[in-house]
Design a protein around this motif. Structure first.
Motif, PDB file in Angstrom:
ATOM      1  N   GLU A  80       0.854  -1.183   0.000  1.00 32.32           N
ATOM      2  CA  GLU A  80       0.000   0.000   0.000  1.00 32.32           C
ATOM      3  C   GLU A  80       0.892   1.236   0.000  1.00 32.32           C
ATOM      4  OE1 GLU A  80      -2.665   1.741   3.505  1.00 32.32           O
ATOM      5  OE2 GLU A  80      -3.591  -0.021   2.589  1.00 32.32           O
ATOM      6  N   GLN A  81       0.491   2.253  -0.762  1.00 30.93           N
ATOM      7  CA  GLN A  81       1.278   3.477  -0.772  1.00 30.93           C
ATOM      8  C   GLN A  81       1.286   4.112   0.608  1.00 30.93           C
ATOM      9  OE1 GLN A  81       0.643   6.369  -3.836  1.00 30.93           O
ATOM     10  NE2 GLN A  81       0.610   4.848  -5.493  1.00 30.93           N
ATOM     11  N   SER A  82       2.467   4.481   1.045  1.00 30.70           N
ATOM     12  CA  SER A  82       2.637   5.085   2.354  1.00 30.70           C
ATOM     13  C   SER A  82       2.671   6.601   2.269  1.00 30.70           C
ATOM     14  CB  SER A  82       3.934   4.567   2.997  1.00 30.70           C
ATOM     15  OG  SER A  82       4.212   5.227   4.204  1.00 30.70           O
ATOM     16  N   LYS A  83       3.618   7.130   1.478  1.00 32.95           N
ATOM     17  CA  LYS A  83       3.785   8.577   1.388  1.00 32.95           C
ATOM     18  C   LYS A  83       4.698   8.897   0.212  1.00 32.95           C
ATOM     19  CE  LYS A  83       5.128  12.486   4.361  1.00 32.95           C
ATOM     20  NZ  LYS A  83       5.662  12.849   5.704  1.00 32.95           N
ATOM     21  N   THR A  84       4.605  10.113  -0.307  1.00 32.04           N
ATOM     22  CA  THR A  84       5.497  10.559  -1.374  1.00 32.04           C
ATOM     23  C   THR A  84       6.540  11.515  -0.802  1.00 32.04           C
ATOM     24  OG1 THR A  84       3.787  10.331  -3.071  1.00 32.04           O
ATOM     25  CG2 THR A  84       5.635  11.767  -3.582  1.00 32.04           C
ATOM     26  N   TYR A  85       7.788  11.315  -1.195  1.00 35.37           N
ATOM     27  CA  TYR A  85       8.896  12.117  -0.688  1.00 35.37           C
ATOM     28  C   TYR A  85       9.496  12.913  -1.841  1.00 35.37           C
ATOM     29  CZ  TYR A  85       8.253   9.130   3.320  1.00 35.37           C
ATOM     30  OH  TYR A  85       7.689   8.475   4.391  1.00 35.37           O
ATOM     31  N   GLY A  86       9.424  14.225  -1.742  1.00 31.16           N
ATOM     32  CA  GLY A  86       9.785  15.036  -2.891  1.00 31.16           C
ATOM     33  C   GLY A  86      10.647  16.246  -2.604  1.00 31.16           C
ATOM     34  N   LYS A  87      11.381  16.259  -1.476  1.00 31.07           N
ATOM     35  CA  LYS A  87      12.267  17.392  -1.222  1.00 31.07           C
ATOM     36  C   LYS A  87      13.286  17.514  -2.350  1.00 31.07           C
ATOM     37  CE  LYS A  87      11.930  17.855   3.792  1.00 31.07           C
ATOM     38  NZ  LYS A  87      12.689  17.923   5.065  1.00 31.07           N
ATOM     39  N   ALA A  88      13.554  18.742  -2.753  1.00 29.44           N
ATOM     40  CA  ALA A  88      14.405  18.979  -3.922  1.00 29.44           C
ATOM     41  C   ALA A  88      15.805  18.388  -3.767  1.00 29.44           C
ATOM     42  CB  ALA A  88      14.502  20.481  -4.196  1.00 29.44           C
ATOM     43  N   ASN A  89      16.322  18.366  -2.560  1.00 31.25           N
ATOM     44  CA  ASN A  89      17.697  17.903  -2.356  1.00 31.25           C
ATOM     45  C   ASN A  89      17.783  16.538  -1.679  1.00 31.25           C
ATOM     46  OD1 ASN A  89      16.762  18.627   0.136  1.00 31.25           O
ATOM     47  ND2 ASN A  89      18.554  19.832   0.739  1.00 31.25           N
ATOM     48  N   ARG A  90      16.728  15.742  -1.767  1.00 36.24           N
ATOM     49  CA  ARG A  90      16.695  14.472  -1.029  1.00 36.24           C
ATOM     50  C   ARG A  90      17.666  13.431  -1.592  1.00 36.24           C
ATOM     51  NH1 ARG A  90      14.038  10.389  -3.406  1.00 36.24           N
ATOM     52  NH2 ARG A  90      13.964   9.311  -1.381  1.00 36.24           N
ATOM     53  N   ASP A  91      18.001  13.517  -2.865  1.00 30.20           N
ATOM     54  CA  ASP A  91      18.898  12.550  -3.505  1.00 30.20           C
ATOM     55  C   ASP A  91      20.020  13.306  -4.207  1.00 30.20           C
ATOM     56  OD1 ASP A  91      20.129  10.615  -5.185  1.00 30.20           O
ATOM     57  OD2 ASP A  91      18.283   9.446  -5.249  1.00 30.20           O
ATOM     58  N   GLY A  92      21.263  13.015  -3.786  1.00 25.00           N
ATOM     59  CA  GLY A  92      22.402  13.702  -4.372  1.00 25.00           C
ATOM     60  C   GLY A  92      22.701  13.304  -5.800  1.00 25.00           C
ATOM     61  N   MET A 138      11.158   7.068   5.988  1.00 22.85           N
ATOM     62  CA  MET A 138      10.163   6.258   5.291  1.00 22.85           C
ATOM     63  C   MET A 138       9.700   5.092   6.163  1.00 22.85           C
ATOM     64  SD  MET A 138      11.533   5.948   1.373  1.00 22.85           S
ATOM     65  CE  MET A 138      11.674   7.373   0.281  1.00 22.85           C
ATOM     66  N   VAL A 139      10.638   4.454   6.848  1.00 23.34           N
ATOM     67  CA  VAL A 139      10.302   3.329   7.717  1.00 23.34           C
ATOM     68  C   VAL A 139       9.415   3.801   8.866  1.00 23.34           C
ATOM     69  CG1 VAL A 139      11.206   1.554   9.259  1.00 23.34           C
ATOM     70  CG2 VAL A 139      12.402   2.070   7.121  1.00 23.34           C
ATOM     71  N   THR A 140       9.780   4.918   9.482  1.00 21.90           N
ATOM     72  CA  THR A 140       8.994   5.463  10.592  1.00 21.90           C
ATOM     73  C   THR A 140       7.579   5.790  10.150  1.00 21.90           C
ATOM     74  OG1 THR A 140      10.968   6.393  11.650  1.00 21.90           O
ATOM     75  CG2 THR A 140       8.850   7.351  12.254  1.00 21.90           C
ATOM     76  N   ASP A 141       7.454   6.437   8.999  1.00 18.52           N
ATOM     77  CA  ASP A 141       6.130   6.808   8.493  1.00 18.52           C
ATOM     78  C   ASP A 141       5.300   5.580   8.123  1.00 18.52           C
ATOM     79  OD1 ASP A 141       6.878   9.458   8.798  1.00 18.52           O
ATOM     80  OD2 ASP A 141       7.413   9.731   6.693  1.00 18.52           O
ATOM     81  N   ALA A 142       5.953   4.587   7.514  1.00 24.31           N
ATOM     82  CA  ALA A 142       5.240   3.370   7.116  1.00 24.31           C
ATOM     83  C   ALA A 142       4.751   2.598   8.336  1.00 24.31           C
ATOM     84  CB  ALA A 142       6.142   2.488   6.264  1.00 24.31           C
ATOM     85  N   LEU A 143       5.577   2.541   9.376  1.00 19.12           N
ATOM     86  CA  LEU A 143       5.180   1.838  10.593  1.00 19.12           C
ATOM     87  C   LEU A 143       3.990   2.535  11.245  1.00 19.12           C
ATOM     88  CD1 LEU A 143       5.739  -0.479  12.521  1.00 19.12           C
ATOM     89  CD2 LEU A 143       7.390   0.988  13.710  1.00 19.12           C
ATOM     90  N   SER A 144       3.984   3.856  11.215  1.00 22.94           N
ATOM     91  CA  SER A 144       2.846   4.601  11.774  1.00 22.94           C
ATOM     92  C   SER A 144       1.562   4.286  11.004  1.00 22.94           C
ATOM     93  CB  SER A 144       3.120   6.104  11.721  1.00 22.94           C
ATOM     94  OG  SER A 144       4.198   6.443  12.582  1.00 22.94           O
TER      95      SER A 144
END
Length: 234
Positions: A80-92, A138-144
């Motif tokens: 199941e979709q948990s959340k979308t992560y889209g901060k501009a600098n999240r991936d180098g 992501m793990v923390t949010d998914a567990l919640s």
């Protein structure tokens, strides 16, 4: 697909879409997480969730199914979709938006050789090492989200074998919520839903008297769910 080849957005900067899977399993009364050593730069060699870029002709959920199949060898994994992560600098490495999915698998059914081939390992939740990027969040949010769902719907059955005892079911919920539950109250509550089928077979591995095995009645559950029934367990 015309939208992919028409070039209408050719003047826009490139952005990548990824899907990262938070794969939970239940083993020896403990909730565990499947992670692996990242094999590509940046952050090569560091611990990471299982994930992949979404292909141009692929739906996001189909990408998650592909990843789960490639890693575990299992079809029809609950996710199941948990959340979308889209901060501009999240991936180098590039501008990447990730759609996180939490998945539940029966830890005794996956393809161990396939998982080890990908360098993936199970970790207890309280022993998960630092992960790359925002994967720990992501793990923390998914567990919640898992806890919210498990509180009102019997989603935890996706983590159990086909037949299980009430004490095993209680251990699962204790692992999800990280707290002890009263055995008598828990038994009374879960049996009141009438979605468990009692078998004649007993598990005598922990006592001479043994505990009866049960199976989950998916059809009965689906009917009650569609009628608006509240499966609040805690």
């Amino acid at each position: 697909m015309a939208e992919l080849s028409s070039g209408y957005y050719a003047d826009q900067a490139t952005m990548f879409i990824a899907t990262d899977c938070i794969v939970f399993g239940f083993d020896n009364d403990e909730l565990k997480l499947l992670i692996f050593k990242r094999r590509v730069a940046p952050n090569e060699g560091n611990w990471s969730l299982i994930g992949s870029f979404v292909k141009l002709d692929e739906d996001v959920d189909d990408a998650a199914r592909r990843v789960l199949k490639e890693i575990t060898g299992l079809d029809n994994v609950f996710f199941e979709q948990s959340k979308t992560y889209g901060k501009a600098n999240r991936d180098g490495g590039a501008r990447v938006v990730s759609v996180a999915q939490f998945a539940l698998i029966r830890i005794d059914e996956y393809d161990r050789e396939l998982t080890e081939e990908h360098g993936a390992y199970w970790y207890r939740l309280d022993e998960v090492p630092p992960l790359v990027l925002d994967h720990n969040q992501m793990v923390t949010d998914a567990l919640s989200k898992l806890r919210r769902r498990a509180k009102h719907q019997p989603i935890g059955f996706e983590l159990l074998p086909e037949k299980f005892t009430i004490p095993q079911l209680q251990s699962l919920y204790e692992a999800i919520f990280q707290k002890k539950l009263d055995p008598g109250n828990f038994r009374k509550k879960v049996l009141s839903f009438e979605v468990l089928k009692k078998l004649d077979e007993k598990d005598k591995s922990t006592s001479k008297r043994g505990a009866y095995y049960y199976t989950f009645d998916h059809d009965k559950y689906k009917t009650l769910l569609e009628s608006g029934y509240n499966f609040e367990i805690l």
